[in-house]
Scaffold this motif. Structure first.
Motif, PDB file in Angstrom:
ATOM      1  N   ILE A  29      10.431  12.900   1.263  1.00 12.35           N
ATOM      2  CA  ILE A  29       9.125  12.363   1.563  1.00 12.35           C
ATOM      3  C   ILE A  29       8.613  13.087   2.792  1.00 12.35           C
ATOM      4  N   SER A  30       7.387  12.951   3.026  1.00 11.08           N
ATOM      5  CA  SER A  30       6.831  13.651   4.169  1.00 11.08           C
ATOM      6  C   SER A  30       6.664  12.644   5.299  1.00 11.08           C
ATOM      7  N   TRP A  31       7.423  12.838   6.329  1.00 10.41           N
ATOM      8  CA  TRP A  31       7.394  11.891   7.426  1.00 10.41           C
ATOM      9  C   TRP A  31       6.509  12.419   8.532  1.00 10.41           C
ATOM     10  N   SER A  32       5.579  11.628   8.913  1.00  9.08           N
ATOM     11  CA  SER A  32       4.715  12.053   9.991  1.00  9.08           C
ATOM     12  C   SER A  32       4.820  11.023  11.105  1.00  9.08           C
ATOM     13  N   SER A  33       4.899  11.498  12.303  1.00  9.67           N
ATOM     14  CA  SER A  33       5.029  10.535  13.395  1.00  9.67           C
ATOM     15  C   SER A  33       3.729   9.755  13.572  1.00  9.67           C
ATOM     16  N   GLU A  34       2.658  10.305  13.071  1.00  4.15           N
ATOM     17  CA  GLU A  34       1.403   9.562  13.083  1.00  4.15           C
ATOM     18  C   GLU A  34       1.228   8.922  11.715  1.00  4.15           C
ATOM     19  N   LEU A  35       2.160   8.082  11.384  1.00  2.00           N
ATOM     20  CA  LEU A  35       2.156   7.471  10.052  1.00  2.00           C
ATOM     21  C   LEU A  35       0.814   6.823   9.734  1.00  2.00           C
ATOM     22  N   THR A  36       0.424   6.962   8.501  1.00  5.49           N
ATOM     23  CA  THR A  36      -0.896   6.440   8.144  1.00  5.49           C
ATOM     24  C   THR A  36      -0.881   4.951   7.847  1.00  5.49           C
ATOM     25  N   ARG A  58       0.844  -1.187   0.000  1.00  3.31           N
ATOM     26  CA  ARG A  58       0.000   0.000   0.000  1.00  3.31           C
ATOM     27  C   ARG A  58       0.889   1.249   0.000  1.00  3.31           C
ATOM     28  N   VAL A  59       0.477   2.258  -0.711  1.00  3.55           N
ATOM     29  CA  VAL A  59       1.246   3.498  -0.740  1.00  3.55           C
ATOM     30  C   VAL A  59       1.223   4.112   0.653  1.00  3.55           C
ATOM     31  N   SER A  60       2.420   4.403   1.191  1.00  4.05           N
ATOM     32  CA  SER A  60       2.456   4.984   2.532  1.00  4.05           C
ATOM     33  C   SER A  60       3.319   6.238   2.529  1.00  4.05           C
ATOM     34  N   ALA A  61       3.485   6.805   3.696  1.00  5.07           N
ATOM     35  CA  ALA A  61       4.202   8.074   3.804  1.00  5.07           C
ATOM     36  C   ALA A  61       5.671   7.950   3.401  1.00  5.07           C
ATOM     37  N   ILE A  62       6.228   6.757   3.446  1.00  4.20           N
ATOM     38  CA  ILE A  62       7.646   6.661   3.089  1.00  4.20           C
ATOM     39  C   ILE A  62       7.866   6.565   1.581  1.00  4.20           C
ATOM     40  N   ASP A  63       6.786   6.608   0.809  1.00  2.66           N
ATOM     41  CA  ASP A  63       6.965   6.452  -0.622  1.00  2.66           C
ATOM     42  C   ASP A  63       7.224   7.760  -1.344  1.00  2.66           C
ATOM     43  N   THR A  64       8.141   7.703  -2.273  1.00  5.52           N
ATOM     44  CA  THR A  64       8.350   8.830  -3.181  1.00  5.52           C
ATOM     45  C   THR A  64       7.317   8.688  -4.294  1.00  5.52           C
ATOM     46  N   PRO A  65       7.164   9.724  -5.119  1.00  3.41           N
ATOM     47  CA  PRO A  65       6.200   9.581  -6.213  1.00  3.41           C
ATOM     48  C   PRO A  65       6.473   8.333  -7.060  1.00  3.41           C
ATOM     49  N   GLN A  66       7.753   8.045  -7.296  1.00  5.26           N
ATOM     50  CA  GLN A  66       8.087   6.903  -8.139  1.00  5.26           C
ATOM     51  C   GLN A  66       7.678   5.574  -7.492  1.00  5.26           C
ATOM     52  N   THR A  67       8.017   5.388  -6.219  1.00  3.77           N
ATOM     53  CA  THR A  67       7.645   4.115  -5.591  1.00  3.77           C
ATOM     54  C   THR A  67       6.128   4.023  -5.425  1.00  3.77           C
ATOM     55  N   SER A  68       5.486   5.142  -5.155  1.00  8.97           N
ATOM     56  CA  SER A  68       4.012   5.117  -5.075  1.00  8.97           C
ATOM     57  C   SER A  68       3.441   4.645  -6.406  1.00  8.97           C
ATOM     58  N   TYR A  69       4.001   5.200  -7.472  1.00 11.22           N
ATOM     59  CA  TYR A  69       3.511   4.843  -8.802  1.00 11.22           C
ATOM     60  C   TYR A  69       3.720   3.358  -9.061  1.00 11.22           C
ATOM     61  N   LEU A  70       4.904   2.848  -8.706  1.00 17.94           N
ATOM     62  CA  LEU A  70       5.180   1.432  -8.967  1.00 17.94           C
ATOM     63  C   LEU A  70       4.220   0.530  -8.201  1.00 17.94           C
ATOM     64  N   LYS A  71       3.881   0.949  -6.987  1.00 17.79           N
ATOM     65  CA  LYS A  71       2.926   0.166  -6.214  1.00 17.79           C
ATOM     66  C   LYS A  71       1.549   0.182  -6.881  1.00 17.79           C
TER      67      LYS A  71
END
Lengths: 604, 668
Positions: free
Chosen positions: A591-598, A67-80
């Motif tokens: 990437i946008s890191w949030s401590s409340e990761l989704t 699943r696309v998560s906060a640690i993904d860059t646009p490229q890895t999100s796209y690949l997923k």
């Protein structure tokens, strides 16, 4: 007589009963009523300002880390998203051409059932597809009718599949006009062309003779046919020339241009790929030639329409160039691209380019939502809707469809449309013309991802931007290790952990460490990989099977398609795969890191 | 107990039909002929049906099975091909069983009834649907279309299908539960979890006060009003005094998991005699309690009791999740003769769905399936291998439906049952829900339950032709010498009813051992220019290696071919030349005859072992060339010794030669 069913509801500010679920009349479209619905849809889309879409797929992600998560860059999100789009099937495609005049939103919602049928027996549109059992169960709970979908779903072919099928369907096709003269000819070519030319000349002469001399009796004309190898194509005379190679096809077509006034060439495809013969058809006049080409064109269109199926709808939206609003940009449009346009390219920039040529105005509702109401989550439509109540933005919804029985499916698309109308009203308090509307879409929200995007927007109040190079993946941990325990263990293991860092599990098997200082990740990685530096408890951990890798390994895992069930497994495989296979796009991105990761830990 | 029965709307014309009610239940025998629907089993009637089925299976002489799946091949080249060695064929079966789902499972026990001199069959049609977490399966579009053509009810299957866990999954699930208890046992790590936020501190204070009050009320009598309103106004939280395992307890409702953690923290810090218990009740709702214990030993007892209870709940949960596997366990534990038609794929599905992951080789699979099902007979083998039966089939196809029509016309066309010839046939009655009928034709071909019934009928009739006297022989069909040659043999190939063609048409094992060496003479070529056809490829290679070097060229799909060379030396020579040409950029590369095949620079080639490796991958690309590239087979030849070893391993194993014999015997 067309009786209109009007259901309208005022959902203005302060009114909490925004949308009553299941209340809208959505036209259900299957194989049987597709043709008539298509005509209706054409009118609806012509009069609309934008189109909302909502897809129901047979799955979303096979494992937690897919699943696309906060640690993904646009490229890895796209690949997923690409991986999911290629595997799963669209069962339901809801569309809602909508027009907004002042505060009045007029909707024409449709819900199309899709099922890929191998009508040409060519393994198209798809040979097989994956289903996530839990997804199907959830659809069943919502009352989805699988029998309707599988028995009566509309099939389709993508644009690329259609052009491939044209050749395979066995119908004669008009060759494309020859653009370039062929390469210098050999002696053999000259001999071949000479032989065919004289054959065509004789045949053509006989055609001219027979059309002028009507006095010939049947016997003579049939004898003539026999001698010259002339046949009939429909009511016209023709000559079939068998060929052995595409080179010969090229030569014959070039040669036939000499006779272009009254001879039209057609290509006859063989069962396997390639051309089997060229058929020269004799035209009695210029008018006849035009007529013939038109007939052929109509025939082809008819055939294409049959083969294209639901893609006709996608083409209508594409050619209308109306803004397309989706709740989940990446997953919806990778699916649409894969099923209706062609295979997905391997990187996100090519995808964006390819997509925008078909859909110039694409609106990512979640992106738009984040700008206006950063805290709300667009995945829950009713909640997103009510979060907008603090704005004064009256939108009156009117659904204009013929009333027909069971209308419960495809309600989401109505809500998406409504939500978008509301958001646009809020953003530009005086959206009147659709010109404004389009401007709004194409400005900042359309096509919101590119791989160069290093400034991913901060969308949660306690998230921080961090370079992807500052992440370290760690796996091979004890099954009972929690993030807090791991953090504690690490703090004692190496000096680099004296500084602030964060630990989060990405799935059952693997955690990610987030360093806030650049360089810390490298220090840690080299410490683990250096025999001499590896001392104390860290050495102990590595000996017990703990492994670490930088973001590059993760990126490569996605690129190489190691979509194992556990992220740890995928990273292991990536490390094993040859190191020579380096990635080209290794530039760091934020990437946008949030401590409340989704990440939803309930699903792990 | 009476079950709902559906009587036909349209009585059959034949008057000679008789329906007998079972002795156990008095059902008025209908005067007219009766046909009743197939027994469909879904989640709602599974438990009751299973109980009845247990008795039927126990009493049965054999059990016929049949499965419907969501697909057969995950890519066109995964279909069985002419050049498939038997180990490759197994890999293809394995791939199919691993990827596709079973949606219907037909089970039909047959019992010889010496009173009526007929078999009594009990066809069951189970709808199955996998509901395990994260389960994914593949659907082949043509198979789905096929199911739809026969009106398969997808809604019933997905809404109401019975789920299952394999033995392996069951183990994993209980391990997971085990781990979960351990977690719950653990006290909240106080270091780990501190009250930082003001809200938490206030909440903790409030709870502490509340618990103090409750405890002192409990101990000192006081005004023990059992109800207390929500802690804060308008909140859904409530506490209620109840009894938990004979001890006074406070039931906590409406708290978030974070708040519950705070409560646990407070308990650990301040209340030695109050214990936090998290329990799952039977309806799998979780409940939280604070329980008062009057001593340390009582506290220990309580914790133990709570743990046992949780374990019991978990076991029940797992038990119910096992679902349809109970039917398989039943068949396995009763060691009944299992009858299938062309059933290698069915058996592989049974193994992978209900036992565990399929073994990597055919030998291991055969050995292991034997442990679970000691007696399996395949009617397709029976019909093809036995010359007399083969004759009876009058050379018609041995597909299930045509076998059924030619062997069991008395069942297919009951109206003709007056025919004296037909009356010599084995009589087969059908019993559904205690209603018995001697001529039943529910029609529904490709409903697994009906197909299982047909398979059983074909088997019974075949046995009768083989000279079985069911009066004496029915007890132990499996061990009967007349069946000896056919039992526990399966076809490895499943395509279209055709038997594996070993190309040379060898009819016995001796010859096959010679022919197996042909696989060493094979080169696999993929990603050559698409326009090249088999003939042209042969020409190119013959130009390079001599006009007799290539025996034949065979397409796997549009993107790949097998080239069968005259001898195995040519294989390594070809691969060597190819490598040379690729590394060299000189003029030779252009004029060399092979350059036509290598055009484009993407052409791959490898020996037969690489093909096996490609087939064993869990990836399935539609085009073979994509598959080969993705699996990443490096063009290479294997060292001679290694290849020898793998060949020897094949012939050593008895099971393997059994298998080989089985499909060789087919070439009668």
């Amino acid at each position: 007589m067309k009786r209109r069913f009007l259901s309208s509801l005022s959902a203005s500010a302060g009114n909490s009963k925004t949308l009553n679920q299941g209340g809208w009349s959505v036209k259900q479209v299957k194989k049987s009523n597709f043709k008539s619905a298509l005509d209706e849809f054409r009118t609806s889309i012509d009069s609309s300002d934008f189109v909302a879409v909502s897809l129901e797929n047979t799955g979303s992600h096979a494992a937690a880390w897919h699943r696309v998560s906060a640690i993904d860059t646009p490229q890895t999100s796209y690949l997923k998203a690409k991986y999911a789009a290629e595997r799963y099937q669209i069962f339901q495609f809801a569309l809602c051409p909508s027009s907004l005049h002042g505060s009045k939103l007029t909707l024409h919602p449709y819900n199309f059932y899709l099922f890929p049928r191998d009508e040409l027996k060519l393994g198209m549109p798809s040979y097989s597809f994956s289903c996530q059992a839990s997804r199907l169960t959830a659809m069943a709970r919502d009352g989805f009718d699988f029998n309707t979908c599988i028995y009566e779903g509309i099939s389709y072919l993508s644009r690329e599949q259609e052009s491939a099928s044209k050749f395979l369907s066995g119908n004669p096709i008009l060759p494309h006009p020859i653009a370039l003269p062929s390469s210098p000819s050999t002696v053999a070519d000259t001999v071949f062309v000479g032989r065919i030319r004289s054959r065509v000349k004789n045949w053509r002469q006989s055609c001219i003779d027979s059309s002028s001399k009507t006095g010939d009796d049947d016997l003579v004309s049939s004898l003539r046919k026999l001698v010259l190898g002339s046949e009939q194509y429909g009511s016209r005379l023709c000559l079939t020339i068998d060929v052995c190679s595409e080179r010969q096809v090229q030569l014959i077509l070039e040669m036939l241009t000499e006779f272009s006034d009254d001879v039209v060439p057609l290509l006859i495809a063989s069962k396997s790929r390639g051309t089997q013969a060229v058929r020269a058809v004799f035209m009695s006049s210029k008018d006849d030639k035009d007529l013939f080409k038109r007939e052929l064109h109509d025939l082809e269109n008819e055939e294409n329409r049959r083969v294209r199926g639901f893609r006709e709808v996608v083409d209508l939206i594409s050619s209308s160039r109306k803004p397309v609003v989706s709740q989940n940009y990446l997953s919806d449009f990778t699916s649409i691209h894969a099923k209706f346009l062609g295979p997905l390219p391997s990187n996100v920039d090519d995808f964006t380019r390819s997509l925008s040529s078909a859909f110039p105005n694409v609106v990512d509702l979640s992106q738009l939502m984040k700008e206006i109401s950063p805290l709300s989550n667009v995945s829950n439509l009713p909640a997103a809707m009510s979060s907008l109540n603090r704005f004064f933005a009256p939108v009156d919804v009117e659904v204009a469809n013929q009333d027909e029985g069971n209308q419960m499916h495809g309600q989401n698309v109505v809500m998406i449309s409504h939500l978008f109308a509301k958001l646009s009203t809020i953003q530009k308090s005086s959206v009147q013309s659709n010109k404004d509307l389009q401007a709004l879409d194409s400005d900042e929200h359309a096509n919101s991802i590119t791989s160069n995007d290093e400034n991913v927007k901060v969308w949660s109040k306690n998230s921080r931007r961090v370079s992807s190079e500052n992440l370290v993946f760690i796996w091979g941990l004890s099954k009972k290790m929690t993030a807090a325990m791991l953090k504690k263990v690490l703090q004692k293991s190496h000096t680099v952990f004296a500084q602030e860092f964060d630990v989060k599990y990405l799935d059952r098997s693997c955690a990610v460490l987030v360093f806030w200082d650049s360089g810390s990740s490298d220090t840690f990685l080299s410490a683990v990989n250096n025999e001499e530096q590896l001392v104390g408890s860290l050495r102990e951990m590595v000996a017990e099977g703990v492994r670490v890798a930088g973001y590059d390994t993760y990126r490569r895992a996605c690129r190489l398609g190691f979509w194992e069930a556990d992220l740890a497994e995928a990273l292991d495989k990536t490390l094993e795969s040859s190191a020579s296979d380096r990635d080209l796009d290794t530039k760091p991105s934020d990437i946008s890191w949030s401590s409340e990761l989704t990440i939803n830990f309930d699903e792990l | 107990m009476r079950r709902h029965k559906r009587w036909p709307l349209r009585p059959l014309a034949s008057a000679s039909v008789r329906c007998i009610s079972s002795a156990a239940e008095t059902v008025t025998t209908p005067t007219a002929a009766a046909a009743f629907p197939l027994k469909h089993v879904t989640r709602s009637n599974f438990e009751t049906t299973l109980n009845d089925l247990r008795a039927h299976v126990k009493a049965a002489d054999f059990v016929a099975i049949d499965l419907e799946m969501t697909g057969v091949t995950s890519a066109p080249w995964r279909d069985s091909l002419e050049f498939d060695r038997y180990d490759v064929r197994y890999l293809k079966v394995k791939d199919s069983a691993e990827k596709f789902a079973v949606v219907q499972f037909g089970v039909c026990p047959f019992r010889w009834d010496s009173l009526t001199h007929s078999f009594v069959s009990h066809p069951h049609n189970f709808y199955v649907f996998p509901r395990q977490d994260h389960h994914e399966f593949l659907c082949q579009t043509t198979s789905m279309d096929f199911l739809a053509k026969y009106q398969f009810d997808f809604n019933t299957c997905i809404h109401e299908g019975i789920s299952y866990l394999s033995r392996r999954q069951e183990e994993e699930a209980s391990n997971r539960f085990e781990m979960m208890y351990d977690d719950e046992e653990g006290v909240v790590e106080t270091e780990d979890f501190k009250l930082v936020r003001l809200a938490d501190v206030l909440f903790a204070e409030r709870i502490k006060k509340k618990l103090n009050e409750w405890r002192s009320e409990l101990l000192h009598g006081g005004n023990a009003s059992s109800e207390s309103p929500g802690i804060s106004n308008g909140s859904t939280q409530s506490t209620e005094t109840v009894f938990y395992h004979m001890r006074p307890a406070l039931s906590l409702q409406g708290f978030t998991s974070h708040q519950l953690r705070v409560i646990r923290l407070v308990l650990g810090k301040h209340f030695g005699d109050l214990v936090y218990i998290h329990a799952n009740d039977k309806s799998s709702c979780s409940q939280d309690f604070v329980v008062y214990t009057d001593s340390e030993s009582d506290k220990e007892n309580l914790l133990k009791e709570a743990k046992d209870e949780r374990r019991k709940v978990a076991e029940r949960k797992i038990q119910s999740a096992i679902g349809f596997r109970q039917v398989i366990d039943l068949l396995s534990s009763e060691k009944k003769l299992i009858v299938g038609h062309n059933s290698i794929l069915d058996i592989a599905h049974v193994y992978s769905k209900f036992m565990g992951p399929l073994p990597s080789t055919a030998e291991k699979f055969v050995a292991s399936i034997n442990d679970h099902f000691p007696y399996i007979v395949d009617t397709k083998i029976l019909l093809n291998v036995n010359p007399m039966l083969n004759q009876r089939m009058k050379k018609s196809s041995t597909s299930l439906s045509s076998a059924f029509s030619s062997l069991c016309p008395q069942i297919e066309f009951p109206s003709r049952s007056s025919d004296s010839f037909l009356q010599q046939r084995v009589k087969i009655d059908v019993e559904v829900d205690n209603v018995r009928c001697s001529n039943w034709n529910a029609g529904g071909k490709h409903e697994a339950g009906y197909d299982a019934f047909m398979t059983g009928c074909v088997f019974a009739q075949a046995c009768s032709h083989l000279g079985f006297d069911f009066e004496h022989d029915s007890e132990n069909i499996a061990q009967n010498e007349k069946l000896e040659k056919y039992i526990n043999r399966l076809y490895l190939s499943w395509t279209s009813g055709d038997i594996i063609d070993l190309r040379t048409g060898h009819s016995n094992a001796e010859n096959w051992r010679v022919s197996k060496f042909k696989y060493e003479k094979i080169v696999l070529i993929w990603n050559f220019p698409r326009k090249l056809k088999a003939r042209q490829i042969k020409e190119c290679i013959c130009k390079a290696f001599g006009s007799t070097s290539v025996t034949s060229v065979y397409h796997l799909d549009d993107t790949a071919v097998f080239v069968l060379f005259k001898n195995s030396e040519l294989v390594s020579e070809f691969l060597k030349v190819k490598e040379q040409l690729e590394s060299d950029n000189g003029p030779v590369t252009i004029i060399h005859p092979l350059s036509k095949i290598l055009e484009g620079g993407k052409t791959g080639a490898a020996d037969y072992e690489a093909y096996k490796e490609i087939c064993s991958s869990h990836i399935s690309k539609v085009l073979f060339s994509d598959q080969a590239e993705t699996v990443g087979v490096k063009p290479r030849t294997r060292p001679e010794t290694e290849r020898r070893e793998s060949m020897v391993a094949v012939t050593d194993n008895d099971k393997a030669s059994d298998l080989i014999d089985a499909f060789l015997a087919s070439r009668v």
